[in-house]
Design an enzyme around this catalytic site. Structure first.
Site, PDB file in Angstrom:
ATOM      1  N   ASP A  17      36.154  44.190  34.917  1.00  0.00           N
ATOM      2  CA  ASP A  17      36.638  42.861  35.264  1.00  0.00           C
ATOM      3  C   ASP A  17      36.430  41.978  33.932  1.00  0.00           C
ATOM      4  O   ASP A  17      35.654  42.242  33.073  1.00  0.00           O
ATOM      5  CB  ASP A  17      36.076  42.469  36.311  1.00  0.00           C
ATOM      6  CG  ASP A  17      36.666  41.188  37.101  1.00  0.00           C
ATOM      7  OD1 ASP A  17      38.038  40.978  36.728  1.00  0.00           O
ATOM      8  OD2 ASP A  17      36.156  40.382  37.703  1.00  0.00           O
ATOM      9  N   GLY A  18      37.709  41.010  33.750  1.00  0.00           N
ATOM     10  CA  GLY A  18      37.370  40.159  32.804  1.00  0.00           C
ATOM     11  C   GLY A  18      38.515  40.000  31.786  1.00  0.00           C
ATOM     12  O   GLY A  18      38.694  39.227  30.837  1.00  0.00           O
ATOM     13  N   ARG A  21      40.523  36.655  31.704  1.00  0.00           N
ATOM     14  CA  ARG A  21      39.658  35.535  31.159  1.00  0.00           C
ATOM     15  C   ARG A  21      39.524  35.881  29.475  1.00  0.00           C
ATOM     16  O   ARG A  21      39.585  35.007  28.739  1.00  0.00           O
ATOM     17  CB  ARG A  21      38.388  35.504  31.643  1.00  0.00           C
ATOM     18  CG  ARG A  21      38.416  34.700  33.112  1.00  0.00           C
ATOM     19  CD  ARG A  21      37.086  34.818  33.870  1.00  0.00           C
ATOM     20  NE  ARG A  21      37.151  36.196  34.374  1.00  0.00           N
ATOM     21  CZ  ARG A  21      36.075  36.992  35.054  1.00  0.00           C
ATOM     22  NH1 ARG A  21      34.962  36.049  34.834  1.00  0.00           N
ATOM     23  NH2 ARG A  21      36.078  37.880  35.453  1.00  0.00           N
ATOM     24  N   ARG A  30      47.810  37.470  29.884  1.00  0.00           N
ATOM     25  CA  ARG A  30      47.040  38.277  30.619  1.00  0.00           C
ATOM     26  C   ARG A  30      47.282  39.675  30.319  1.00  0.00           C
ATOM     27  O   ARG A  30      46.315  40.766  30.297  1.00  0.00           O
ATOM     28  CB  ARG A  30      46.797  37.927  31.965  1.00  0.00           C
ATOM     29  CG  ARG A  30      46.466  36.546  32.520  1.00  0.00           C
ATOM     30  CD  ARG A  30      46.642  36.409  33.850  1.00  0.00           C
ATOM     31  NE  ARG A  30      45.749  37.383  34.725  1.00  0.00           N
ATOM     32  CZ  ARG A  30      44.530  37.156  35.138  1.00  0.00           C
ATOM     33  NH1 ARG A  30      44.078  36.226  34.801  1.00  0.00           N
ATOM     34  NH2 ARG A  30      43.774  38.217  35.648  1.00  0.00           N
ATOM     35  N   HIS A  34      44.858  43.096  29.415  1.00  0.00           N
ATOM     36  CA  HIS A  34      44.997  44.395  29.965  1.00  0.00           C
ATOM     37  C   HIS A  34      45.005  45.588  28.972  1.00  0.00           C
ATOM     38  O   HIS A  34      44.206  46.381  29.079  1.00  0.00           O
ATOM     39  CB  HIS A  34      45.986  44.574  31.006  1.00  0.00           C
ATOM     40  CG  HIS A  34      45.867  43.547  32.270  1.00  0.00           C
ATOM     41  ND1 HIS A  34      44.433  43.532  32.747  1.00  0.00           N
ATOM     42  CD2 HIS A  34      46.579  42.779  32.902  1.00  0.00           C
ATOM     43  CE1 HIS A  34      44.712  42.458  33.774  1.00  0.00           C
ATOM     44  NE2 HIS A  34      45.879  41.975  33.753  1.00  0.00           N
ATOM     45  N   SER A  63      44.008  47.100  45.899  1.00  0.00           N
ATOM     46  CA  SER A  63      44.934  46.976  47.103  1.00  0.00           C
ATOM     47  C   SER A  63      45.381  45.556  47.002  1.00  0.00           C
ATOM     48  O   SER A  63      46.429  45.113  47.522  1.00  0.00           O
ATOM     49  CB  SER A  63      44.659  47.690  48.336  1.00  0.00           C
ATOM     50  OG  SER A  63      43.148  47.141  48.516  1.00  0.00           O
ATOM     51  N   LEU A 128      33.924  66.307  32.345  1.00  0.00           N
ATOM     52  CA  LEU A 128      33.861  65.213  33.163  1.00  0.00           C
ATOM     53  C   LEU A 128      35.105  64.820  34.163  1.00  0.00           C
ATOM     54  O   LEU A 128      36.251  65.320  33.990  1.00  0.00           O
ATOM     55  CB  LEU A 128      34.091  64.012  32.182  1.00  0.00           C
ATOM     56  CG  LEU A 128      34.179  62.426  32.710  1.00  0.00           C
ATOM     57  CD1 LEU A 128      32.829  62.010  33.315  1.00  0.00           C
ATOM     58  CD2 LEU A 128      34.574  61.386  31.793  1.00  0.00           C
ATOM     59  N   ARG A 185      29.778  46.405  36.955  1.00  0.00           N
ATOM     60  CA  ARG A 185      30.679  45.555  37.056  1.00  0.00           C
ATOM     61  C   ARG A 185      30.472  44.282  35.714  1.00  0.00           C
ATOM     62  O   ARG A 185      29.593  43.666  35.742  1.00  0.00           O
ATOM     63  CB  ARG A 185      30.836  44.522  38.444  1.00  0.00           C
ATOM     64  CG  ARG A 185      31.929  43.601  38.425  1.00  0.00           C
ATOM     65  CD  ARG A 185      32.467  42.788  39.530  1.00  0.00           C
ATOM     66  NE  ARG A 185      33.588  42.122  39.729  1.00  0.00           N
ATOM     67  CZ  ARG A 185      34.398  41.926  40.551  1.00  0.00           C
ATOM     68  NH1 ARG A 185      34.084  42.462  41.840  1.00  0.00           N
ATOM     69  NH2 ARG A 185      35.635  41.154  40.481  1.00  0.00           N
ATOM     70  N   ARG A 191      30.270  40.810  43.083  1.00  0.00           N
ATOM     71  CA  ARG A 191      30.847  41.386  44.251  1.00  0.00           C
ATOM     72  C   ARG A 191      31.436  42.636  44.195  1.00  0.00           C
ATOM     73  O   ARG A 191      31.696  43.062  43.091  1.00  0.00           O
ATOM     74  CB  ARG A 191      31.774  40.364  44.950  1.00  0.00           C
ATOM     75  CG  ARG A 191      32.825  39.831  43.800  1.00  0.00           C
ATOM     76  CD  ARG A 191      33.705  38.861  44.625  1.00  0.00           C
ATOM     77  NE  ARG A 191      34.612  38.405  43.660  1.00  0.00           N
ATOM     78  CZ  ARG A 191      34.874  37.270  42.962  1.00  0.00           C
ATOM     79  NH1 ARG A 191      33.783  36.324  43.317  1.00  0.00           N
ATOM     80  NH2 ARG A 191      35.527  36.791  42.464  1.00  0.00           N
ATOM     81  N   ILE A 192      31.809  43.175  45.298  1.00  0.00           N
ATOM     82  CA  ILE A 192      32.168  44.742  44.917  1.00  0.00           C
ATOM     83  C   ILE A 192      33.837  44.569  45.071  1.00  0.00           C
ATOM     84  O   ILE A 192      34.609  45.653  44.547  1.00  0.00           O
ATOM     85  CB  ILE A 192      31.893  45.516  46.524  1.00  0.00           C
ATOM     86  CG1 ILE A 192      30.366  45.587  46.075  1.00  0.00           C
ATOM     87  CG2 ILE A 192      32.396  46.801  46.450  1.00  0.00           C
ATOM     88  CD1 ILE A 192      29.706  46.287  44.796  1.00  0.00           C
ATOM     89  N   GLU A 204      22.902  51.988  42.756  1.00  0.00           N
ATOM     90  CA  GLU A 204      22.107  51.039  42.073  1.00  0.00           C
ATOM     91  C   GLU A 204      23.321  49.876  41.425  1.00  0.00           C
ATOM     92  O   GLU A 204      24.380  50.421  40.987  1.00  0.00           O
ATOM     93  CB  GLU A 204      21.400  51.208  41.013  1.00  0.00           C
ATOM     94  CG  GLU A 204      20.161  52.184  41.258  1.00  0.00           C
ATOM     95  CD  GLU A 204      18.943  51.455  42.000  1.00  0.00           C
ATOM     96  OE1 GLU A 204      19.076  50.345  41.660  1.00  0.00           O
ATOM     97  OE2 GLU A 204      18.605  51.988  43.141  1.00  0.00           O
TER      98      GLU A 204
HETATM   99  C1  IPE Z   1      38.426  43.757  41.135  1.00  0.00           C
HETATM  100  O1  IPE Z   1      38.694  42.745  39.998  1.00  0.00           O
HETATM  101  C2  IPE Z   1      39.428  44.734  40.746  1.00  0.00           C
HETATM  102  C3  IPE Z   1      39.714  45.462  39.423  1.00  0.00           C
HETATM  103  C4  IPE Z   1      38.806  45.366  38.558  1.00  0.00           C
HETATM  104  C5  IPE Z   1      40.696  46.522  39.149  1.00  0.00           C
HETATM  105  P1  IPE Z   1      39.264  41.364  40.643  1.00  0.00           P
HETATM  106  O2  IPE Z   1      39.459  40.478  39.634  1.00  0.00           O
HETATM  107  O3  IPE Z   1      40.784  41.731  41.521  1.00  0.00           O
HETATM  108  O4  IPE Z   1      38.527  41.075  41.825  1.00  0.00           O
HETATM  109  P2  IPE Z   1      38.208  39.338  42.464  1.00  0.00           P
HETATM  110  O5  IPE Z   1      39.421  39.045  42.804  1.00  0.00           O
HETATM  111  O6  IPE Z   1      37.639  38.527  41.576  1.00  0.00           O
HETATM  112  O7  IPE Z   1      37.368  39.647  43.539  1.00  0.00           O
HETATM  113  C1  IPE Z   2      40.348  43.326  35.697  1.00  0.00           C
HETATM  114  O1  IPE Z   2      40.606  41.930  34.965  1.00  0.00           O
HETATM  115  C2  IPE Z   2      41.528  44.185  35.751  1.00  0.00           C
HETATM  116  C3  IPE Z   2      42.484  43.885  37.038  1.00  0.00           C
HETATM  117  C4  IPE Z   2      42.143  43.468  38.161  1.00  0.00           C
HETATM  118  C5  IPE Z   2      43.728  44.916  36.777  1.00  0.00           C
HETATM  119  P1  IPE Z   2      41.207  40.667  35.538  1.00  0.00           P
HETATM  120  O2  IPE Z   2      42.752  40.569  35.424  1.00  0.00           O
HETATM  121  O3  IPE Z   2      40.792  40.592  37.063  1.00  0.00           O
HETATM  122  O4  IPE Z   2      40.440  39.697  34.612  1.00  0.00           O
HETATM  123  P2  IPE Z   2      39.885  38.104  34.917  1.00  0.00           P
HETATM  124  O5  IPE Z   2      38.873  38.373  36.091  1.00  0.00           O
HETATM  125  O6  IPE Z   2      41.096  37.361  35.579  1.00  0.00           O
HETATM  126  O7  IPE Z   2      39.132  37.599  33.884  1.00  0.00           O
HETATM  127 MG    MG Z   3      39.188  39.641  37.886  1.00  0.00          MG
END
Ligand code: IPE
Ligand code: IPE
Ligand code: MG
Length: 241
Positions: A17-18, A21, A30, A34, A63, A128, A185, A191-192, A204
């Site tokens: 994630d991130g 941002r 964005r 990616h 999803s 792997l 994460r 969160r999950i 863990e």
């Molecule tokens: C979780 O990230 C999904 C992936 C990393 C692929 P999101 O950015 O979609 O999750 P939320 O919306 O912050 O919970």
């Molecule tokens: C995770 O990064 C990748 C995917 C969900 C595909 P984000 O796109 O959720 O990035 P942030 O959380 O908005 O920074």
């Molecule tokens: Mg995100």
């Protein structure tokens, strides 16, 4: 020290994630975030493979991510196709077994075909196991397993009395792998987000602020060291674990 995880985790799962941002901070789209994230995937797959980790499960598209603006969803699909085109040969050369988990049926025909080809090319590899979660949701996974089990019961192949945790688990994604030992994460959220649910019951959890495009091999090794310092009790008491 008794009870500490001296070995490396067998199964690591990562919520990458991130990216968005990271790109925003640079005044970029964005999609650029990616793309930067994909480079990190390459590094971490190599590191996991070299370290002798059995399985790495990466959350690439949830999803719920279909709810994002159409431009971002298209950019992610294009990136997925690009990554499959570019990386599968190399994964195969490195003896990596690639699998996609999630509801593949929602992807376009071209992407579905590429997924099946990549999986069959690498299915006998013994290194792997790399699972990419794409259009995956933990709720979807439990529901699809339940539907298969109900069909078996209706067909008299299974009785309600036979249905236990082991039988249920066999219908879930990743059934042939040990449960996840460590969930990482990036991006600061704790969160999950509908990633693996059943499979992480005793994992863990490791949350860090670092945005995914800034994550690297040393941050990965740091997460593994933290895992090794944790004491896993599985409901037991310290002396027995
Ligand atoms: C979780 O990230 C999904 C992936 C990393 C692929 P999101 O950015 O979609 O999750 P939320 O919306 O912050 O919970
Ligand atoms: C995770 O990064 C990748 C995917 C969900 C595909 P984000 O796109 O959720 O990035 P942030 O959380 O908005 O920074
Ligand atoms: Mg995100």
């Amino acid at each position: 020290m008794p009870g500490l995880n001296i070995g490396i985790p067998k199964h690591v799962a990562i919520i990458m994630d991130g990216n968005g941002r990271w790109a925003n901070q640079r005044g970029q789209s964005r999609a650029i975030g990616h793309r930067a994230g994909l480079k990190v995937v390459r590094k971490i797959v190599r590191a996991a493979s070299e370290k002798g980790i059995l399985a790495l499960t990466l959350y690439a598209f949830s999803s719920e991510n279909w709810n994002r603006p159409e431009t971002e969803v298209s950019a992610l699909m294009a990136l997925f196709i690009y990554a499959l085109n570019r990386e599968v040969k190399r994964l195969h050369q490195n003896n990596i077994k690639l699998r996609i988990i999630g509801d593949i049926s929602r992807f376009n025909q071209q992407l579905q075909k590429m997924i099946y080809q990549a999986q069959s090319l690498t299915e006998n590899n013994t290194g792997l196991v790399l699972n990419i979660a794409a259009n995956y949701g933990g709720h979807w996974d439990i529901l699809q397993a339940t539907k298969k089990l109900i069909a078996q019961i209706e067909d008299n192949q299974l009785s309600l009395a036979q249905l236990d945790e082991a039988v249920f688990q066999k219908q879930l994604c990743l059934a042939d792998l040990p449960d996840v030992d460590l969930v990482i994460r990036t991006g600061g959220e704790c969160r999950i987000s509908n990633f693996l649910v059943w499979q992480i019951a005793y994992a863990e959890l490791y949350f860090i602020e670092t945005l995914w495009p800034d994550f690297d091999e040393s941050a990965f090794m740091q997460a593994i060291e933290v895992f090794q310092s944790r004491e896993r009790r599985f409901g037991n008491i310290k002396e027995q674990s």
